[in-house]
Design a protein around this motif. Sequence first.
Motif, short mmCIF file in Angstrom:
data_model
loop_
_atom_site.label_atom_id
_atom_site.label_comp_id
_atom_site.label_asym_id
_atom_site.label_seq_id
_atom_site.Cartn_x
_atom_site.Cartn_y
_atom_site.Cartn_z
N GLN A 1 41.11 52.97 59.94
CA GLN A 1 40.86 51.64 59.46
C GLN A 1 40.68 51.66 57.95
OE1 GLN A 1 37.66 49.70 61.43
NE2 GLN A 1 37.84 47.81 60.25
N VAL A 2 41.33 50.75 57.26
CA VAL A 2 41.27 50.68 55.81
C VAL A 2 40.15 49.75 55.39
CG1 VAL A 2 42.52 50.10 53.72
CG2 VAL A 2 43.74 51.11 55.64
N GLN A 3 39.29 50.23 54.51
CA GLN A 3 38.21 49.40 53.99
C GLN A 3 38.31 49.33 52.47
OE1 GLN A 3 34.65 51.22 55.68
NE2 GLN A 3 34.62 49.65 57.27
N LEU A 4 38.06 48.14 51.93
CA LEU A 4 38.07 47.91 50.50
C LEU A 4 36.71 47.31 50.11
CD1 LEU A 4 41.08 47.28 51.72
CD2 LEU A 4 41.54 46.61 49.37
N VAL A 5 36.11 47.87 49.08
CA VAL A 5 34.80 47.39 48.64
C VAL A 5 34.86 47.12 47.15
CG1 VAL A 5 32.36 47.89 48.45
CG2 VAL A 5 33.65 48.73 50.43
N GLU A 6 34.73 45.84 46.79
CA GLU A 6 34.74 45.42 45.39
C GLU A 6 33.33 45.50 44.81
OE1 GLU A 6 37.65 42.36 47.41
OE2 GLU A 6 35.70 43.27 47.84
N SER A 7 33.28 45.69 43.51
CA SER A 7 32.02 45.65 42.78
C SER A 7 32.30 45.27 41.34
CB SER A 7 31.31 47.01 42.84
OG SER A 7 32.11 48.02 42.25
N GLY A 8 31.23 44.91 40.62
CA GLY A 8 31.37 44.63 39.20
C GLY A 8 31.33 43.17 38.81
N GLY A 9 31.26 42.28 39.78
CA GLY A 9 31.17 40.86 39.45
C GLY A 9 29.81 40.51 38.89
N GLY A 10 29.70 39.26 38.42
CA GLY A 10 28.43 38.83 37.88
C GLY A 10 28.54 37.53 37.12
N LEU A 11 27.45 37.19 36.45
CA LEU A 11 27.38 35.98 35.64
C LEU A 11 27.45 36.38 34.17
CD1 LEU A 11 26.79 32.96 35.14
CD2 LEU A 11 24.35 33.52 35.33
N VAL A 12 28.44 35.86 33.46
CA VAL A 12 28.62 36.17 32.05
C VAL A 12 28.89 34.88 31.29
CG1 VAL A 12 29.48 38.50 32.48
CG2 VAL A 12 31.09 36.58 32.32
N GLN A 13 28.89 35.00 29.96
CA GLN A 13 29.20 33.85 29.12
C GLN A 13 30.67 33.90 28.69
OE1 GLN A 13 26.32 34.01 25.90
NE2 GLN A 13 24.91 32.72 27.06
N ALA A 14 31.20 32.78 28.32
CA ALA A 14 32.58 32.71 27.85
C ALA A 14 32.77 33.69 26.68
CB ALA A 14 32.91 31.29 27.42
N GLY A 15 33.87 34.42 26.73
CA GLY A 15 34.16 35.41 25.72
C GLY A 15 33.73 36.82 26.07
N ASP A 16 32.90 36.94 27.09
CA ASP A 16 32.42 38.26 27.52
C ASP A 16 33.49 38.99 28.34
OD1 ASP A 16 28.88 37.45 28.08
OD2 ASP A 16 30.04 37.84 26.25
N SER A 17 33.15 40.22 28.70
CA SER A 17 34.05 41.06 29.49
C SER A 17 33.35 41.54 30.76
CB SER A 17 34.52 42.27 28.69
OG SER A 17 35.25 41.89 27.54
N LEU A 18 34.16 41.82 31.77
CA LEU A 18 33.69 42.44 33.01
C LEU A 18 34.78 43.39 33.49
CD1 LEU A 18 32.17 39.58 35.23
CD2 LEU A 18 30.94 41.53 34.29
N ARG A 19 34.37 44.43 34.21
CA ARG A 19 35.33 45.30 34.86
C ARG A 19 35.02 45.35 36.35
NH1 ARG A 19 36.96 51.70 34.38
NH2 ARG A 19 34.97 51.98 35.48
N LEU A 20 35.97 44.87 37.12
CA LEU A 20 35.85 44.92 38.57
C LEU A 20 36.42 46.24 39.08
CD1 LEU A 20 36.98 41.32 39.58
CD2 LEU A 20 34.72 42.12 38.87
N SER A 21 35.78 46.78 40.09
CA SER A 21 36.27 48.00 40.74
C SER A 21 36.48 47.73 42.22
CB SER A 21 35.27 49.14 40.58
OG SER A 21 35.05 49.46 39.23
N CYS A 22 37.41 48.45 42.80
CA CYS A 22 37.67 48.32 44.23
C CYS A 22 37.90 49.72 44.79
CB CYS A 22 38.89 47.44 44.48
SG CYS A 22 39.39 47.34 46.22
#
Length: 124
Positions: A1-22
């Motif tokens: 069975q294949v499982q995918l788990v995302e992380s890295g989301g959140g609350l930021v302000q306009a112009g900021d950066s985020l990196r999502l991982s899976c």
Amino acid sequence: QVQLVESGGGLVQAGDSLRLSCAVSRRTFSSYAMGWFRQAPGKEREFVATINWSGDNTYYTDSIKGRFTISRDNAKNTVYLQMNSLEPEDTAVYYCAASRHSKISRSSLLYPYWGQGTQVTVSS
């Protein structure tokens, strides 16, 4: 069975950066393309970015070109979405998806495996 788990989301302000991982629990991870999709409140799920099995071919939706970068580390069974210059319009639940093919695709129909999603909220 294949499982995918995302992380890295959140609350930021306009112009900021985020990196999502899976992180993907798939023995043949390196053989298949991966994709990121998102769903904003009250809207349908939409394609964001895709990367082929080797990582040398990518494709993005127009609204995020030049701001987002998809990448993968086959040794770690992980795909990333680097998001820069975030805008309030990027607010959505972001989903990682694993394709049944090695080549890139923007069609959700070609992705049989999905993560649970991670919330990204961008305030103005």
